[in-house]
Motif scaffolding. Structure first.
Motif, PDB file in Angstrom:
ATOM      1  N   LEU A 285       0.941  -1.103   0.017  1.00 16.93           N
ATOM      2  CA  LEU A 285      -0.040   0.034   0.076  1.00 16.93           C
ATOM      3  C   LEU A 285       0.919   1.169   0.122  1.00 16.93           C
ATOM      4  CD1 LEU A 285      -2.998   1.069   0.277  1.00 16.93           C
ATOM      5  CD2 LEU A 285      -2.576   0.889   2.700  1.00 16.93           C
ATOM      6  N   SER A 286       0.589   2.033  -0.894  1.00 15.64           N
ATOM      7  CA  SER A 286       1.372   3.440  -0.851  1.00 15.64           C
ATOM      8  C   SER A 286       0.495   4.461  -0.830  1.00 15.64           C
ATOM      9  CB  SER A 286       2.109   3.389  -2.336  1.00 15.64           C
ATOM     10  OG  SER A 286       2.950   4.514  -2.393  1.00 15.64           O
ATOM     11  N   ILE A 287       0.669   5.482  -0.015  1.00 12.18           N
ATOM     12  CA  ILE A 287      -0.333   6.739   0.195  1.00 12.18           C
ATOM     13  C   ILE A 287       0.633   7.764   0.435  1.00 12.18           C
ATOM     14  CG2 ILE A 287      -2.050   5.217   1.144  1.00 12.18           C
ATOM     15  CD1 ILE A 287      -1.142   5.868   3.686  1.00 12.18           C
ATOM     16  N   GLN A 288      -0.083   8.888   0.220  1.00 13.95           N
ATOM     17  CA  GLN A 288       0.493  10.340   0.778  1.00 13.95           C
ATOM     18  C   GLN A 288       0.388  10.734   2.144  1.00 13.95           C
ATOM     19  OE1 GLN A 288       1.966  12.302  -1.673  1.00 13.95           O
ATOM     20  NE2 GLN A 288       1.602  10.810  -3.208  1.00 13.95           N
ATOM     21  N   GLU A 289       1.569  11.217   2.528  1.00 15.98           N
ATOM     22  CA  GLU A 289       1.358  11.730   3.948  1.00 15.98           C
ATOM     23  C   GLU A 289       0.198  12.456   4.390  1.00 15.98           C
ATOM     24  OE1 GLU A 289       4.812  13.943   5.137  1.00 15.98           O
ATOM     25  OE2 GLU A 289       5.073  12.813   6.875  1.00 15.98           O
ATOM     26  N   GLY A 290      -0.560  12.199   5.406  1.00 15.78           N
ATOM     27  CA  GLY A 290      -1.642  12.931   5.916  1.00 15.78           C
ATOM     28  C   GLY A 290      -2.843  11.975   5.401  1.00 15.78           C
ATOM     29  N   GLU A 291      -2.920  10.985   4.383  1.00 17.74           N
ATOM     30  CA  GLU A 291      -3.953  10.165   4.371  1.00 17.74           C
ATOM     31  C   GLU A 291      -4.029   9.295   5.311  1.00 17.74           C
ATOM     32  OE1 GLU A 291      -4.089  10.417  -0.583  1.00 17.74           O
ATOM     33  OE2 GLU A 291      -2.967   8.959   0.224  1.00 17.74           O
ATOM     34  N   ASN A 292      -5.000   8.376   5.216  1.00 20.82           N
ATOM     35  CA  ASN A 292      -5.366   7.327   6.233  1.00 20.82           C
ATOM     36  C   ASN A 292      -5.079   6.006   5.519  1.00 20.82           C
ATOM     37  OD1 ASN A 292      -6.503   8.892   7.911  1.00 20.82           O
ATOM     38  ND2 ASN A 292      -8.516   8.678   7.387  1.00 20.82           N
ATOM     39  N   ALA A 293      -4.491   5.088   6.397  1.00 16.04           N
ATOM     40  CA  ALA A 293      -4.152   3.756   5.700  1.00 16.04           C
ATOM     41  C   ALA A 293      -4.986   2.553   6.352  1.00 16.04           C
ATOM     42  CB  ALA A 293      -2.686   3.569   5.869  1.00 16.04           C
ATOM     43  N   THR A 294      -5.606   1.819   5.485  1.00 17.67           N
ATOM     44  CA  THR A 294      -6.324   0.556   6.089  1.00 17.67           C
ATOM     45  C   THR A 294      -5.632  -0.749   5.656  1.00 17.67           C
ATOM     46  OG1 THR A 294      -8.472   2.043   6.223  1.00 17.67           O
ATOM     47  CG2 THR A 294      -8.537  -0.329   6.194  1.00 17.67           C
ATOM     48  N   MET A 295      -5.451  -1.548   6.720  1.00 19.34           N
ATOM     49  CA  MET A 295      -5.120  -3.010   6.169  1.00 19.34           C
ATOM     50  C   MET A 295      -6.099  -3.807   6.905  1.00 19.34           C
ATOM     51  SD  MET A 295      -1.188  -2.075   6.993  1.00 19.34           S
ATOM     52  CE  MET A 295      -1.587  -0.546   7.858  1.00 19.34           C
ATOM     53  N   ASN A 296      -6.354  -5.216   6.087  1.00 20.77           N
ATOM     54  CA  ASN A 296      -6.977  -5.954   6.603  1.00 20.77           C
ATOM     55  C   ASN A 296      -6.438  -7.307   6.802  1.00 20.77           C
ATOM     56  OD1 ASN A 296      -9.597  -4.230   5.873  1.00 20.77           O
ATOM     57  ND2 ASN A 296      -8.871  -4.488   4.017  1.00 20.77           N
ATOM     58  N   CYS A 297      -6.870  -8.138   7.672  1.00 21.70           N
ATOM     59  CA  CYS A 297      -6.471  -9.433   7.931  1.00 21.70           C
ATOM     60  C   CYS A 297      -7.683 -10.199   8.059  1.00 21.70           C
ATOM     61  CB  CYS A 297      -5.561  -9.319   9.214  1.00 21.70           C
ATOM     62  SG  CYS A 297      -5.362 -10.955   9.829  1.00 21.70           S
ATOM     63  N   SER A 298      -7.446 -11.514   7.371  1.00 20.68           N
ATOM     64  CA  SER A 298      -8.669 -12.449   7.407  1.00 20.68           C
ATOM     65  C   SER A 298      -8.076 -13.902   7.985  1.00 20.68           C
ATOM     66  CB  SER A 298      -9.276 -12.871   6.167  1.00 20.68           C
ATOM     67  OG  SER A 298      -8.538 -13.478   5.150  1.00 20.68           O
ATOM     68  N   TYR A 299      -8.721 -14.636   8.816  1.00 22.59           N
ATOM     69  CA  TYR A 299      -8.260 -16.016   9.334  1.00 22.59           C
ATOM     70  C   TYR A 299      -9.184 -16.857   9.237  1.00 22.59           C
ATOM     71  CZ  TYR A 299     -10.935 -14.182  13.072  1.00 22.59           C
ATOM     72  OH  TYR A 299     -12.000 -13.567  14.204  1.00 22.59           O
ATOM     73  N   LYS A 300      -8.762 -18.214   9.710  1.00 28.05           N
ATOM     74  CA  LYS A 300      -9.720 -19.205   9.204  1.00 28.05           C
ATOM     75  C   LYS A 300     -10.464 -20.144  10.261  1.00 28.05           C
ATOM     76  CE  LYS A 300      -7.629 -20.056   4.730  1.00 28.05           C
ATOM     77  NZ  LYS A 300      -6.922 -21.191   3.923  1.00 28.05           N
ATOM     78  N   THR A 301      -9.848 -19.832  11.704  1.00 30.10           N
ATOM     79  CA  THR A 301     -10.331 -20.779  12.711  1.00 30.10           C
ATOM     80  C   THR A 301     -10.402 -19.842  13.660  1.00 30.10           C
ATOM     81  OG1 THR A 301      -8.306 -21.174  13.308  1.00 30.10           O
ATOM     82  CG2 THR A 301      -9.047 -22.824  12.162  1.00 30.10           C
ATOM     83  N   SER A 302     -11.283 -20.276  14.961  1.00 26.61           N
ATOM     84  CA  SER A 302     -11.644 -19.457  15.988  1.00 26.61           C
ATOM     85  C   SER A 302     -10.332 -18.972  16.886  1.00 26.61           C
ATOM     86  CB  SER A 302     -12.757 -20.064  16.953  1.00 26.61           C
ATOM     87  OG  SER A 302     -13.826 -20.478  16.397  1.00 26.61           O
ATOM     88  N   ILE A 303     -10.384 -17.666  17.244  1.00 29.97           N
ATOM     89  CA  ILE A 303      -9.126 -17.246  17.649  1.00 29.97           C
ATOM     90  C   ILE A 303      -9.426 -16.815  19.315  1.00 29.97           C
ATOM     91  CG2 ILE A 303      -8.111 -16.469  15.603  1.00 29.97           C
ATOM     92  CD1 ILE A 303      -9.083 -13.577  16.569  1.00 29.97           C
ATOM     93  N   ASN A 304      -8.529 -16.738  20.044  1.00 26.18           N
ATOM     94  CA  ASN A 304      -8.513 -16.182  21.382  1.00 26.18           C
ATOM     95  C   ASN A 304      -8.204 -14.668  21.128  1.00 26.18           C
ATOM     96  OD1 ASN A 304      -7.170 -15.279  23.911  1.00 26.18           O
ATOM     97  ND2 ASN A 304      -7.840 -17.367  24.839  1.00 26.18           N
ATOM     98  N   ASN A 305      -7.328 -14.526  20.605  1.00 29.05           N
ATOM     99  CA  ASN A 305      -6.921 -12.876  20.450  1.00 29.05           C
ATOM    100  C   ASN A 305      -6.298 -12.384  19.107  1.00 29.05           C
ATOM    101  OD1 ASN A 305      -3.931 -12.695  20.515  1.00 29.05           O
ATOM    102  ND2 ASN A 305      -4.404 -13.529  22.502  1.00 29.05           N
TER     103      ASN A 305
END
Lengths: 116, 111
Positions: B11-31
């Motif tokens: 991801l490449s953005i300009q200073e001052g912009e917002n950055a959003t990153m996503n994470c997906s997983y497959k099994t139930s988690i504790n944290n």
């Protein structure tokens, strides 16, 4: 004070040699880990120790042998080094959460191993 | 595989912009945890969110967790050049299982 320190930071060696990486944590944590990060930045667990006892040993060749003389130290010894062992090796420590899941991990700065 | 998957890979953005990153997983988690790695350095913990939490904030960081979709997002607001780094999500499971890391998102913030 460095929380998790590992030495050496850089290691260049020939195929077939044996080398060790040392790790120490001064956080009083019960659990320590070795992770391997490959050239694509993928971080994979190798070993997990809890109070000097081996908990996890992922699919790692038996040329890799961890040793934990006390709960503050976890060293990694590698025999008969191969080209594919070239990577960055990270030591980390954590305190176990309730429920048995790891809390925040504290990482060392990494040891970059290059096998020629 | 229990491994989380980050999106996008880069991801490449300009200073001052917002950055959003996503994470997906497959099994139930504790944290689920987010880490930052500057080039040539070790990983640094950013935020831990428990499976019974939906959102957490820390400074300019906001993390959400949707266990029904098995996904999490990391939002960095008002990004700075110093935010340039790789960001990893890591899933925590019960029962003496170590954290499992995703492959990371490389964020570049251009001044």
């Amino acid at each position: 004070d460095t929380a998790v320190s590992q030495t050496p930071k850089y290691l260049v060696t020939q195929m077939g040699n044996d080398k060790s990486i040392k790790c120490e944590q001064n956080l009083g944590h019960d659990t320590m880990y070795w992770y391997k990060q490959d050239s694509k930045k993928f971080l994979k667990i190798m070993f997990s120790y809890n109070n000097k006892e081996l908990i996890i040993n992922e699919t790692v060749p038996n040329r890799f042998s961890p040793k934990s003389p006390d709960k503050a130290h976890l060293n990694l010894h590698i025999n008969s080094l191969e080209l594919g062992d070239s990577a960055v090796y990270f030591c980390a420590s954590s305190q176990e959460w309730s429920g048995g899941a790891p809390g925040e991990l504290f990482f060392g700065e990494g040891s970059r191993l290059t096998v020629l | 595989s229990q491994q989380g998957e980050e999106d996008p890979q880069a991801l490449s953005i300009q200073e001052g912009e917002n950055a959003t990153m996503n994470c997906s997983y497959k099994t139930s988690i504790n944290n689920l945890q987010w880490y930052r790695q500057n080039s040539g350095r070790g990983l640094v913990h950013l935020i831990l969110i428990r499976s019974n939490e939906r959102e957490k904030h820390s400074g300019r960081l906001r993390v959400t967790l949707d266990t029904s979709k098995k996904s999490s997002s990391l939002l960095i607001t008002a990004s700075r050049a110093a935010d340039t780094a790789s960001y990893f999500c890591a899933t925590g499971f019960s029962g003496n299982t170590p954290l499992v890391f995703g492959k990371g998102t490389r964020l570049s913030v251009i001044a």
